[in-house]
Design a protein around this motif. Structure first.
Motif, PDB file in Angstrom:
ATOM      1  N   VAL B 117      10.121  70.625  35.260  1.00 38.43           N
ATOM      2  CA  VAL B 117      11.471  70.429  35.550  1.00 38.43           C
ATOM      3  C   VAL B 117      11.437  68.823  36.078  1.00 38.43           C
ATOM      4  CG1 VAL B 117      14.108  70.403  35.876  1.00 38.43           C
ATOM      5  CG2 VAL B 117      13.113  72.250  35.536  1.00 38.43           C
ATOM      6  N   ASP B 118      11.919  68.022  35.299  1.00 39.65           N
ATOM      7  CA  ASP B 118      11.161  66.403  35.641  1.00 39.65           C
ATOM      8  C   ASP B 118      12.579  65.543  35.623  1.00 39.65           C
ATOM      9  OD1 ASP B 118       8.982  66.463  35.085  1.00 39.65           O
ATOM     10  OD2 ASP B 118       8.613  66.454  33.115  1.00 39.65           O
ATOM     11  N   GLY B 119      14.139  65.953  34.730  1.00 33.84           N
ATOM     12  CA  GLY B 119      15.304  65.735  34.958  1.00 33.84           C
ATOM     13  C   GLY B 119      16.150  66.181  33.484  1.00 33.84           C
ATOM     14  N   SER B 120      17.313  65.633  33.560  1.00 33.11           N
ATOM     15  CA  SER B 120      18.360  66.351  32.352  1.00 33.11           C
ATOM     16  C   SER B 120      18.977  64.428  31.778  1.00 33.11           C
ATOM     17  CB  SER B 120      18.678  67.025  32.442  1.00 33.11           C
ATOM     18  OG  SER B 120      19.438  66.517  34.318  1.00 33.11           O
ATOM     19  N   ARG B 121      20.094  64.902  30.705  1.00 35.53           N
ATOM     20  CA  ARG B 121      20.952  63.937  30.518  1.00 35.53           C
ATOM     21  C   ARG B 121      21.924  64.781  29.334  1.00 35.53           C
ATOM     22  NH1 ARG B 121      20.010  62.064  25.734  1.00 35.53           N
ATOM     23  NH2 ARG B 121      18.715  63.149  23.830  1.00 35.53           N
ATOM     24  N   PRO B 122      23.019  64.706  29.373  1.00 36.36           N
ATOM     25  CA  PRO B 122      24.259  64.966  28.725  1.00 36.36           C
ATOM     26  C   PRO B 122      23.663  64.817  27.238  1.00 36.36           C
ATOM     27  CG  PRO B 122      24.990  62.982  30.115  1.00 36.36           C
ATOM     28  CD  PRO B 122      23.400  62.927  30.743  1.00 36.36           C
ATOM     29  N   GLU B 123      24.132  65.746  26.424  1.00 36.82           N
ATOM     30  CA  GLU B 123      23.715  65.535  24.782  1.00 36.82           C
ATOM     31  C   GLU B 123      24.803  65.848  24.481  1.00 36.82           C
ATOM     32  OE1 GLU B 123      20.185  65.266  23.358  1.00 36.82           O
ATOM     33  OE2 GLU B 123      22.168  64.600  21.632  1.00 36.82           O
ATOM     34  N   GLY B 124      25.234  64.876  23.562  1.00 37.08           N
ATOM     35  CA  GLY B 124      27.286  65.207  22.770  1.00 37.08           C
ATOM     36  C   GLY B 124      27.461  65.271  23.690  1.00 37.08           C
ATOM     37  N   GLU B 125      28.212  65.877  23.387  1.00 33.68           N
ATOM     38  CA  GLU B 125      30.420  66.233  24.136  1.00 33.68           C
ATOM     39  C   GLU B 125      29.727  67.341  25.142  1.00 33.68           C
ATOM     40  OE1 GLU B 125      33.820  65.827  23.285  1.00 33.68           O
ATOM     41  OE2 GLU B 125      32.905  63.876  22.654  1.00 33.68           O
ATOM     42  N   ARG B 126      29.066  68.459  25.024  1.00 33.78           N
ATOM     43  CA  ARG B 126      28.866  69.549  25.824  1.00 33.78           C
ATOM     44  C   ARG B 126      27.379  70.713  26.181  1.00 33.78           C
ATOM     45  NH1 ARG B 126      31.053  73.882  20.884  1.00 33.78           N
ATOM     46  NH2 ARG B 126      30.082  72.898  19.507  1.00 33.78           N
ATOM     47  N   ASP B 127      26.993  69.194  25.940  1.00 33.30           N
ATOM     48  CA  ASP B 127      24.743  70.004  26.201  1.00 33.30           C
ATOM     49  C   ASP B 127      24.762  69.110  27.175  1.00 33.30           C
ATOM     50  OD1 ASP B 127      25.740  72.100  24.594  1.00 33.30           O
ATOM     51  OD2 ASP B 127      25.062  71.262  22.949  1.00 33.30           O
ATOM     52  N   VAL B 128      23.336  69.905  27.715  1.00 34.47           N
ATOM     53  CA  VAL B 128      23.068  69.062  28.906  1.00 34.47           C
ATOM     54  C   VAL B 128      21.272  69.208  28.668  1.00 34.47           C
ATOM     55  CG1 VAL B 128      21.894  68.359  30.878  1.00 34.47           C
ATOM     56  CG2 VAL B 128      24.429  69.224  30.674  1.00 34.47           C
ATOM     57  N   MET B 129      20.739  68.350  28.599  1.00 39.43           N
ATOM     58  CA  MET B 129      18.517  68.043  27.560  1.00 39.43           C
ATOM     59  C   MET B 129      18.025  68.119  28.844  1.00 39.43           C
ATOM     60  SD  MET B 129      17.521  68.564  25.062  1.00 39.43           S
ATOM     61  CE  MET B 129      18.277  67.910  23.455  1.00 39.43           C
ATOM     62  N   VAL B 130      17.463  69.316  28.872  1.00 39.24           N
ATOM     63  CA  VAL B 130      16.982  69.613  30.349  1.00 39.24           C
ATOM     64  C   VAL B 130      15.140  69.263  30.187  1.00 39.24           C
ATOM     65  CG1 VAL B 130      16.393  70.907  32.372  1.00 39.24           C
ATOM     66  CG2 VAL B 130      18.301  70.798  31.978  1.00 39.24           C
ATOM     67  N   ARG B 131      14.577  67.981  30.962  1.00 34.06           N
ATOM     68  CA  ARG B 131      13.353  68.195  30.711  1.00 34.06           C
ATOM     69  C   ARG B 131      12.392  68.687  30.621  1.00 34.06           C
ATOM     70  NH1 ARG B 131      12.309  62.394  32.287  1.00 34.06           N
ATOM     71  NH2 ARG B 131      14.547  62.723  33.170  1.00 34.06           N
ATOM     72  N   SER B 132      11.391  68.328  30.893  1.00 34.19           N
ATOM     73  CA  SER B 132      10.358  69.627  31.348  1.00 34.19           C
ATOM     74  C   SER B 132       8.936  69.687  30.918  1.00 34.19           C
ATOM     75  CB  SER B 132      10.402  71.454  31.378  1.00 34.19           C
ATOM     76  OG  SER B 132      10.198  72.509  30.873  1.00 34.19           O
ATOM     77  N   ARG B 133       7.794  69.751  31.636  1.00 33.45           N
ATOM     78  CA  ARG B 133       6.698  70.037  30.639  1.00 33.45           C
ATOM     79  C   ARG B 133       5.938  71.131  31.751  1.00 33.45           C
ATOM     80  NH1 ARG B 133       4.555  65.300  33.950  1.00 33.45           N
ATOM     81  NH2 ARG B 133       6.152  65.481  35.523  1.00 33.45           N
ATOM     82  N   ILE B 134       5.314  71.914  30.738  1.00 24.41           N
ATOM     83  CA  ILE B 134       4.212  72.630  31.131  1.00 24.41           C
ATOM     84  C   ILE B 134       2.799  72.160  31.312  1.00 24.41           C
ATOM     85  CG2 ILE B 134       2.712  74.671  29.778  1.00 24.41           C
ATOM     86  CD1 ILE B 134       5.790  75.324  28.756  1.00 24.41           C
ATOM     87  N   LEU B 135       2.457  72.368  32.528  1.00 17.21           N
ATOM     88  CA  LEU B 135       1.172  71.040  32.735  1.00 17.21           C
ATOM     89  C   LEU B 135      -0.227  72.575  32.596  1.00 17.21           C
ATOM     90  CD1 LEU B 135       2.018  69.416  36.111  1.00 17.21           C
ATOM     91  CD2 LEU B 135       1.905  69.057  34.016  1.00 17.21           C
ATOM     92  N   ASP B 136      -1.084  72.087  31.864  1.00 15.48           N
ATOM     93  CA  ASP B 136      -2.304  72.768  31.505  1.00 15.48           C
ATOM     94  C   ASP B 136      -3.505  72.635  32.048  1.00 15.48           C
ATOM     95  OD1 ASP B 136      -4.604  74.505  30.047  1.00 15.48           O
ATOM     96  OD2 ASP B 136      -3.721  74.511  28.124  1.00 15.48           O
ATOM     97  N   PRO B 137      -4.078  73.553  32.725  1.00 16.47           N
ATOM     98  CA  PRO B 137      -5.196  73.032  33.550  1.00 16.47           C
ATOM     99  C   PRO B 137      -6.133  72.479  32.300  1.00 16.47           C
ATOM    100  CG  PRO B 137      -5.294  75.501  33.709  1.00 16.47           C
ATOM    101  CD  PRO B 137      -3.879  74.858  33.580  1.00 16.47           C
ATOM    102  N   ASN B 138      -6.775  72.876  31.253  1.00 13.39           N
ATOM    103  CA  ASN B 138      -6.872  72.146  30.383  1.00 13.39           C
ATOM    104  C   ASN B 138      -6.831  71.724  29.080  1.00 13.39           C
ATOM    105  OD1 ASN B 138      -8.823  74.468  31.559  1.00 13.39           O
ATOM    106  ND2 ASN B 138      -8.006  75.839  30.580  1.00 13.39           N
ATOM    107  N   GLY B 139      -5.483  70.577  29.131  1.00 12.07           N
ATOM    108  CA  GLY B 139      -5.639  70.429  28.614  1.00 12.07           C
ATOM    109  C   GLY B 139      -4.227  69.556  28.247  1.00 12.07           C
TER     110      GLY B 139
END
Lengths: 275, 205
Positions: B117-139
């Motif tokens: 999980v890399d972080g987040s920011r508020p989204e609109g009036e009532r949501d939060v957008m959580v940023r994440s990455r899926i790390l793939d050893p082969n790509g």
């Protein structure tokens, strides 16, 4: 110049459908592409992915990207993205010299450095405010739209090596360009085999899913990977009887956002529905 | 006292809606996503052999972390308004089954990817957008953003997942809308198509 150029707003909430006036024709071409893919492109791409040594696959990808540098630079400049232009230029110089003429992407080694960013004339047109226009499925190439197809034509004509090949009238250069095109197709397909297999297996209507994915993915590329600002709301679940006209809300209204939708009561009815 | 209310108003405009509260919501939203990732990986370790166990586990994760009715209603778009109560109930049950089978299938392709999980920011009036990455050893890493709705009192639920800028909810909605349109606006045709899809996923499609 709305944020949702690829989607119109027939539903009035910003999540309309992709504009596809020639859908029956597109579906026929899509089916034809599926056949060509199944009998020719996918098998070659799969063999390339599984049997061509991986380091060489990476060198091929790096040189293909390197050769696109002049076009990407021109597009960054036309989009007014001078930071992006600087990055392309830096990558080009570093990879030309230290990367043995572009064969090794040393500018972005192991995910460290300056990452490759794809720009094309379709994206530039979008930045200039040109709408996506009708969705199109192009033979062999696949999902596109009027704007991106026009971009593709311009890029093909403006490619410096292509221009050189046309003027030099050399069989070697022509052969090089055909090889480059073929390798581009195989390289792109090889990297999407498992993802596309997955989409195909898990979608009810593969054509409609690809249409939606293409449009959204292009929008994300146009935004250069930034999270879209002010994406439309997803209304809360509400049962039919509860869709009253009476606004029921506990939040003070803010003046800076205009919502098309009446506030919906926040009733969570899941236990009645799922269990 | 008038100046006092002006001052209060100014403060409310300059410092809108409790910054501290928003940060707390974001921390909770990030925790929800991180926890989901941990539980998913745990589930992968436990149930690698049994696909029935995977399906049950995925259903459990999906029900606790996602707002299934909100996503389902959104995915049906304007057709939700014209559907009968019986159609809505059946649709939501089928929608859940389909999503569960889809993700259980994706679990089978698990190959030592990790999740940050890399972080987040508020989204609109009532949501939060959580940023994440899926790390793939082969790509290359895959960027995944989670739209989390906060209904207060620690009641947070995921209402959309965006993979490389592509919203799963919007994709589903566009697909369903296409199926209904091609069947002359018949919602039952969509229900049948989803039933067929579930059967094909269960058969190992």
């Amino acid at each position: 110049m709305g944020g949702c150029a690829a989607t119109d707003t027939v539903d009035g909430d910003g999540y309309g459908e992709v504009y596809d006036p020639i859908e029956p024709v597109n579906r026929v071409i899509f089916a034809g592409n599926e056949v060509v893919d199944t009998i020719l492109i996918r098998p070659v791409a799969e063999a390339y992915r599984d049997y061509f040594p991986e380091p060489l696959q990476n060198r091929a990808r790096d040189i293909l990207r390197h050769l696109r540098s002049p076009l990407i630079l021109a597009n960054e400049l036309m989009q007014g993205d001078f930071e992006g232009a600087g990055n392309v230029l830096a990558r080009f110089v570093i990879n030309s010299i230290a990367g043995l003429g572009g064969f090794i992407d040393v500018a972005n080694h192991n995910g460290q450095g300056i990452p490759f960013e794809n720009e094309d004339f379709g994206q530039t047109l979008a930045v200039w405010g040109v709408d996506a226009g009708p969705y199109l499925v192009i033979p062999i190439i696949g999902p596109s739209n009027a704007r991106d197809a026009a971009g593709l034509v311009v890029e093909t004509l403006a490619d410096p090596i292509g221009i050189w090949a046309r003027f030099a009238d050399s069989a070697v250069l022509d052969g090089f360009q055909y090889g480059r095109l073929g390798l581009s197709i195989i390289d792109a397909r090889a990297r999407t085999i498992s993802a596309l297999d997955e989409v195909r297996a898990t979608s009810v209507d593969f054509y409609a899913t690809m249409r939606s994915l293409y449009s959204q993915f292009r929008e994300a590329e146009i935004r250069d990977g930034e999270i879209e600002q002010d994406i439309p709301d997803i209304p809360d679940y509400t049962d039919f009887e509860d869709e009253s006209e009476e606004p029921v809300t506990t939040e003070p209204a803010r003046g800076d956002e205009v919502s098309e939708l009446p506030p919906v009561p926040r009733l969570d009815l899941r236990p009645d529905v799922n269990r | 006292m008038r100046w006092a209310s002006y001052l209060l108003l100014t403060l409310l405009v300059v410092f809108p809606a409790g910054k501290a509260a928003a940060t707390q919501d974001e921390a909770a939203a990030q925790a929800l996503v991180r926890n989901l990732g941990d539980e998913a990986i745990e589930l992968l370790r436990e149930t690698s052999a049994s696909s029935a166990g995977t399906v049950a586990g995925v259903r459990d994760l999906f029900r606790t972390s996602f707002d299934v009715p909100t996503i389902g209603q959104f995915a049906l778009g304007r057709h939700w308004r014209t559907a009968t109560d019986a159609q809505r109930q059946e649709y939501l049950a089928l929608f859940e089954d389909m999503v569960v089978e889809t993700y259980a299938r994706r679990f089978e392709g698990y190959d030592n990817q990790t999740f940050v999980v890399d972080g987040s920011r508020p989204e609109g009036e009532r949501d939060v957008m959580v940023r994440s990455r899926i790390l793939d050893p082969n790509g290359p890493p895959v960027e995944v953003n989670w739209r989390v709705r906060d209904r207060g009192a620690g009641n947070l639920q995921i209402i959309d997942v965006m993979v490389e800028g592509v919203s799963m909810a919007v994709t589903q909605r566009n697909e369903f809308s296409s199926i209904i349109q091609r069947n002359g606006g018949n919602i039952d045709a969509l229900l049948q198509a989803i039933r067929d899809q579930i059967a094909s996923l269960r058969a190992g499609g």
